[in-house]
Structure formats: structure tokens, C-alpha cells
Motif scaffolding. Structure first.
Motif, PDB file in Angstrom:
ATOM      1  N   PRO A   1      -8.724  -7.828   1.994  1.00  0.00           N
ATOM      2  CA  PRO A   1      -7.331  -7.361   1.944  1.00  0.00           C
ATOM      3  C   PRO A   1      -6.496  -8.043   0.857  1.00  0.00           C
TER       4      PRO A   1
ATOM      5  N   LEU B   1      -9.351   2.642  -4.303  1.00  0.00           N
ATOM      6  CA  LEU B   1      -7.953   2.440  -3.896  1.00  0.00           C
ATOM      7  C   LEU B   1      -7.066   3.558  -4.420  1.00  0.00           C
TER       8      LEU B   1
ATOM      9  N   LEU C   1     -11.208  -2.004   3.614  1.00  0.00           N
ATOM     10  CA  LEU C   1     -10.772  -3.042   2.680  1.00  0.00           C
ATOM     11  C   LEU C   1     -11.568  -4.313   2.971  1.00  0.00           C
TER      12      LEU C   1
ATOM     13  N   GLY D   1       0.807  -1.214   0.000  1.00  0.00           N
ATOM     14  CA  GLY D   1       0.000   0.000   0.000  1.00  0.00           C
ATOM     15  C   GLY D   1       0.841   1.264   0.000  1.00  0.00           C
TER      16      GLY D   1
ATOM     17  N   ALA E   1      -7.296  -6.399  -2.374  1.00  0.00           N
ATOM     18  CA  ALA E   1      -6.669  -5.081  -2.383  1.00  0.00           C
ATOM     19  C   ALA E   1      -5.179  -5.201  -2.688  1.00  0.00           C
TER      20      ALA E   1
ATOM     21  N   ARG F   1      -3.492  -3.477  -5.859  1.00  0.00           N
ATOM     22  CA  ARG F   1      -2.414  -2.503  -5.686  1.00  0.00           C
ATOM     23  C   ARG F   1      -1.153  -2.928  -6.421  1.00  0.00           C
TER      24      ARG F   1
ATOM     25  N   GLU G   1      -4.214   5.020   3.954  1.00  0.00           N
ATOM     26  CA  GLU G   1      -3.857   3.605   3.863  1.00  0.00           C
ATOM     27  C   GLU G   1      -4.945   2.766   3.217  1.00  0.00           C
ATOM     28  N   GLU G   2      -6.199   3.188   3.365  1.00  0.00           N
ATOM     29  CA  GLU G   2      -7.294   2.431   2.757  1.00  0.00           C
ATOM     30  C   GLU G   2      -8.429   3.365   2.399  1.00  0.00           C
TER      31      GLU G   2
END
Length: 144
Positions: A106, A88, A103, A42, A109, A113, A97-98
Motif C-alpha cells: 500500500p 493502478l 495492492l 486513490g 501504491a 499514485r 479502488e485497487e
């Protein structure tokens, strides 16, 4: 730098260098559900996004960018929810961060990312020094 974050940043370094074999081998040792790995990815994603869009981006620009990225994928575009990718990217550009809704998955995500980071870095045309600089900035954001 902690051993775990050193490993995670090493994995990200392989990705940024487009060393897909090295990335696959190194990432196999990491747990995709590990929160520390997710944080590292992230942070790198956010750094790359802010470099690609230094003035930020309006929702329409984010939406167009996501559509372009998904349209360029040879396979797997159906695995990504465009609205989630947009959230995102907006969060990454804002230094968050989110996304506001959190999220829900995760691991999804993380994969999103990674795909977006790879695209952003390719567009930035970073050489080896630029890749190291992005990783150093990522390490700073992680506090290591």
C-alpha cells in the motif's frame, strides 16, 4: 467532513497546487500506511485519471503513458514497477479502488499514485478553481 479526511484533502490540495513545501510539511503529519490516507489519494488519482482520459484508454495507451511518465522523471523511476503503475492507472480509469491483483504494498501504491496524480494534474492545467473542483469531486467519491 471528518477531521482526518479534512487533513488528507488539505494535503492533496497542496500537492495539486504544486506547493511542494506545504505538501511535505502537511503530509509529515499523516501516516503513509493509514488506509484513509490511501483511500483519499486513490480517489484523487482516479478522478484525475478519468479527467485526463475521459474516454478511457487501451492497454497499449496506458503502457505508453506510463513509459512516458517514467522517462520524464529526473530521478526515482527505478523505484516504480511499470506493470504496477499500469495496473493502478487501469484501475483508476475503471473507477476501482485497487487493481485486480490487489495492492501488495500500500505504501508503494500511495507513492505511485501521488507521482501519477501530480503528472495528471499538471497535464490537465487546472487553475485554483479547477483544483478545488477536483478536490470536491474527490470528497464526493469518499462520501464526505
Amino acid at each position: 467532513m471528518t477531521r482526518a479526511l479534512s487533513t488528507e484533502l488539505d494535503v492533496l490540495g497542496a500537492l495539486l497546487a504544486f506547493d511542494f513545501i506545504g505538501f511535505a510539511q502537511k503530509s509529515a503529519a499523516l501516516d503513509p500506511a493509514d488506509a484513509a490516507y490511501g483511500r483519499a489519494v486513490g480517489a484523487a488519482f482516479g478522478t484525475a485519471a478519468r479527467r485526463r482520459f475521459p474516454l478511457g484508454a487501451e492497454p497499449r495507451e496506458i503502457s505508453g503513458y506510463v513509459a512516458e511518465v517514467l522517462g520524464s522523471l529526473d530521478a526515482g523511476a527505478e523505484d516504480f514497477d511499470p506493470a504496477f503503475l499500469e495496473a493502478l492507472l487501469a484501475a483508476g480509469l475503471a473507477g476501482e479502488e485497487e487493481p485486480a491483483g490487489g495492492l501488495p504494498d500500500p505504501e508503494a501504491a500511495l507513492q505511485a499514485r501521488l507521482v501519477l496524480t501530480l503528472r495528471l494534474v499538471r497535464e490537465l492545467g487546472l487553475d485554483a478553481d479547477g483544483q478545488r473542483e477536483l478536490l470536491a469531486e474527490t470528497a464526493d467519491r469518499l462520501g464526505v
